[in-house]
Design an enzyme around this catalytic site. Structure first.
Site, PDB file in Angstrom:
ATOM      1  CG  ASP A 118     -18.864  -8.868 -19.184  1.00  0.00           C
ATOM      2  OD1 ASP A 118     -18.088  -9.787 -19.514  1.00  0.00           O
ATOM      3  OD2 ASP A 118     -18.496  -7.690 -19.042  1.00  0.00           O
TER       4      ASP A 118
ATOM      5  CD  GLU B   9       2.418  -8.023  -5.570  1.00  0.00           C
ATOM      6  OE1 GLU B   9       3.234  -8.768  -4.993  1.00  0.00           O
ATOM      7  OE2 GLU B   9       2.129  -6.895  -5.154  1.00  0.00           O
TER       8      GLU B   9
ATOM      9  CG  HIS C 104       5.410  -5.288  -4.731  1.00  0.00           C
ATOM     10  ND1 HIS C 104       4.131  -5.183  -4.216  1.00  0.00           N
ATOM     11  CD2 HIS C 104       6.063  -4.173  -4.340  1.00  0.00           C
ATOM     12  CE1 HIS C 104       4.021  -4.046  -3.560  1.00  0.00           C
ATOM     13  NE2 HIS C 104       5.185  -3.414  -3.613  1.00  0.00           N
TER      14      HIS C 104
ATOM     15  N   GLY D 184       0.843  -1.203   0.000  1.00  0.00           N
ATOM     16  CA  GLY D 184       0.000   0.000   0.000  1.00  0.00           C
ATOM     17  C   GLY D 184       0.869   1.239   0.000  1.00  0.00           C
TER      18      GLY D 184
ATOM     19  CB  CYS E 282       5.248  -3.952   0.098  1.00  0.00           C
ATOM     20  SG  CYS E 282       6.067  -2.376  -0.161  1.00  0.00           S
ATOM     21  CE1 TYR E 283       1.074   0.983   5.778  1.00  0.00           C
ATOM     22  CE2 TYR E 283      -0.415  -0.899   5.704  1.00  0.00           C
ATOM     23  CZ  TYR E 283      -0.054   0.317   6.250  1.00  0.00           C
ATOM     24  OH  TYR E 283      -0.793   0.856   7.271  1.00  0.00           O
TER      25      TYR E 283
ATOM     26  CE  LYS F 150     -14.855  -8.910 -21.295  1.00  0.00           C
ATOM     27  NZ  LYS F 150     -16.079  -8.116 -21.244  1.00  0.00           N
TER      28      LYS F 150
END
Ligand code: XMP
Length: 509
Positions: free
Chosen positions: A223, A167, A165, A51, A78-79, A365
């Protein structure tokens, strides 16, 4: 399932993506979540996200410290790591300089997270504050040149912290680390598949709706079609779909929808033909925003009138996706009212006192596409490129008339056919034709022509925020141009749009 506490990092959706790619279900929740709710959700593990805040800021986001007593494995990123360290009695030092970019992580102790990582690996840093002392029970497992405590763990409590990070793509072994957390530490099973998800969804819809009636607005897009099939599986004829044919769709699209959803899947669909209403309201209108407003208003009127005919309807279903939900929940507050004005029916729920059913609201999506496939929809339905609500109106520069619509429809159909058969359809974000309010001179046989010009637009993009014009092969462009000019009466010139977004936009209007 894995719970991701959202401390506001721009990468949070990526964490969720990575977890789901491992076939583990996860949910992003705001830090204001109550401890009792976490207990109820009973996650196998918790990830504290990164964050932008510093834990020293008064208003920095905080999650209930009781999470460290639940006996659930926790990974702080991280944060999230700094929050965990500070909460458990370690020290985090405020620093003025941000460390941002690539760093080499040196692994001190493999533990469970770095089992397959090796001794050195690249990682991506983006932090201001640094940890200077880990809490009691923690062991430092990795460091970089600038960050002496880049990774740490408390093996006994199954607490792990990564200052970088895992990710993002810039941390190539990040996926391995996350996978180890999920499977070796949290002992998750790979049960998140579209089949299992659709089963859960169907049960949930049945529980929510019971034997009441549901209305759904079909747009022809992926969708709403997938939502319709899913809800139909759950409640059958208690679902009524409304499709407003505004006459502004591409060639055969309304027909295809009818065939797939109504005839093949036996879904209850009311087709409302309102072409004339739309066309007469659009007559002489050239301003793009005016066109949009007119279309929005008429759509809403027609949809509402039809919806009111469905007696006893208590629910409105929408194909809201997860990114819309995440965007509308603030990192520090919690979910705000999530009503996306899909197909401009935003105001309808309150007006008609309808409750919302949003079965896709936890999906991205591409997951909706997978779900569509799992539910038996064709590739053509599932891989449809995005198509704007106002349809061909905003691709006819100037005023919209039925003759101009007919020309554009034919042009567009040829373009798509060629793009598809060259194998480019899925690779492009969008590909379409635009009819210009210009005429140019040409020669056909021995005759002079004075006809319309069309522009071909094809772009690549990840999210439509930015886009690049597609470098289509000249041969393909040549074929497209040849066929359009030869086969569509009224067009004698084709140009290719070579502008990117920004500064141009994808649509011309
Ligand atoms: P632009 O033209 O702004 O388009 O680069 C970005 C994406 O949004 C779509 N678009 C619309 N979609 N109603 C819609 O539902 C609209 O009025 C509208 N205008 C643009 C466009 O097709 C592209 O995918």
């Amino acid at each position: 399932m894995i719970l991701i506490i959202d401390f506001g990092s721009q990468f949070n959706q990526l964490i969720a993506r990575r977890v789901r790619e491992c076939k583990v279900y996860c949910q992003i929740v705001p830090p204001t979540i109550k401890l009792a709710e976490i207990r109820k959700l009973n996650p196998e593990g918790i990830i504290l996200s990164g964050g932008p805040a510093s834990i020293y800021e008064k208003k920095s986001p905080k999650v209930h410290k009781g999470i460290f007593k639940l006996g659930i494995p926790i990974l702080g990123i991280c944060y999230g790591m700094q929050f965990m360290v500070a909460a458990l009695g370690g020290k985090v030092q405020k620093s003025r300089k941000r460390e941002y970019g690539f760093a080499e992580l040196k692994v001190k102790s493999a533990g469970q997270l770095f089992k397959t990582v090796g001794r050195r690996t690249q990682c991506w840093m983006s932090h201001g504050d640094s940890i200077t002392k880990p809490p009691a029970g923690f062991k430092i497992t990795g460091y970089t040149a600038n960050t002496p405590i880049a990774a740490a763990m408390d093996l006994k409590n199954k607490f792990y912290g990564l200052q970088f990070h895992p990710e993002v793509e810039h941390t190539p072994k990040g996926k391995d680390m996350l996978r180890s957390f999920l499977f070796d530490v949290c002992k998750c099973s790979k049960s998140w598949t579209m089949k299992s998800f659709s089963q859960e969804c169907i049960t949930e819809i049945q529980a929510q709706v019971g034997r009441k009636k549901v209305i759904l607005g079909l747009s022809g897009g992926v969708d709403s079609s997938v939502a319709a099939v899913l809800i139909h599986k759950a409640i059958g004829r208690h679902l009524t779909c409304i499709f407003v044919d505004n006459g502004l769709l591409r060639k055969d699209e309304a027909l295809q929808l009818k065939k797939t959803l109504k005839e093949n899947l036996n879904i209850n669909i009311r087709f409302v033909s309102a072409k004339r209403k739309f066309l007469s309201a659009l007559a002489g209108v050239t301003d793009p925003e005016k066109k949009r407003k007119i279309i929005g208003k008429i759509f809403m009127d027609v949809f509402e009138a039809e919806a009111r005919k469905i007696k006893g309807a208590e629910f409105l279903a929408q194909g809201t996706l997860y990114p819309d939900v995440i965007e509308s929940q603030s990192a520090f507050g919690g979910p705000t009212a999530v009503i996306k004005s899909h197909h401009n029916v935003g105001g309808l729920p309150r007006k008609m006192k309808l409750k919302l059913v949003e079965p896709l609201k936890y999906l991205f999506k591409d997951e909706v596409r997978q779900l569509g496939k799992a539910l038996g929809l064709s590739d053509q339905m599932v891989w449809r490129q995005p198509f704007p609500g106002p349809g061909l109106t905003i691709r006819i520069i100037g005023s919209v008339q039925s003759r101009r619509l007919a020309i554009l429809r034919e042009v567009d159909a040829i373009l798509l056919e060629e793009i598809r058969s060259a194998g480019y359809y899925r690779r492009l974000w969008q590909s379409f034709a635009v009819l210009l309010p210009l005429k140019s001179v040409g020669i056909m046989g021995d005759h002079r022509t004075y006809e319309n010009i069309v522009a071909v637009r094809a772009v690549t993009s990840k999210d439509a925020m930015t886009a690049d014009w597609a470098k289509l092969p000249h041969k393909l462009l040549g074929r497209i141009s040849n066929r359009i000019i030869n086969e569509v009466k009224g067009v004698n010139r084709v140009v290719y749009d070579i502008s990117s977004k920004p500064p141009s936009t994808i649509e011309w209007e």
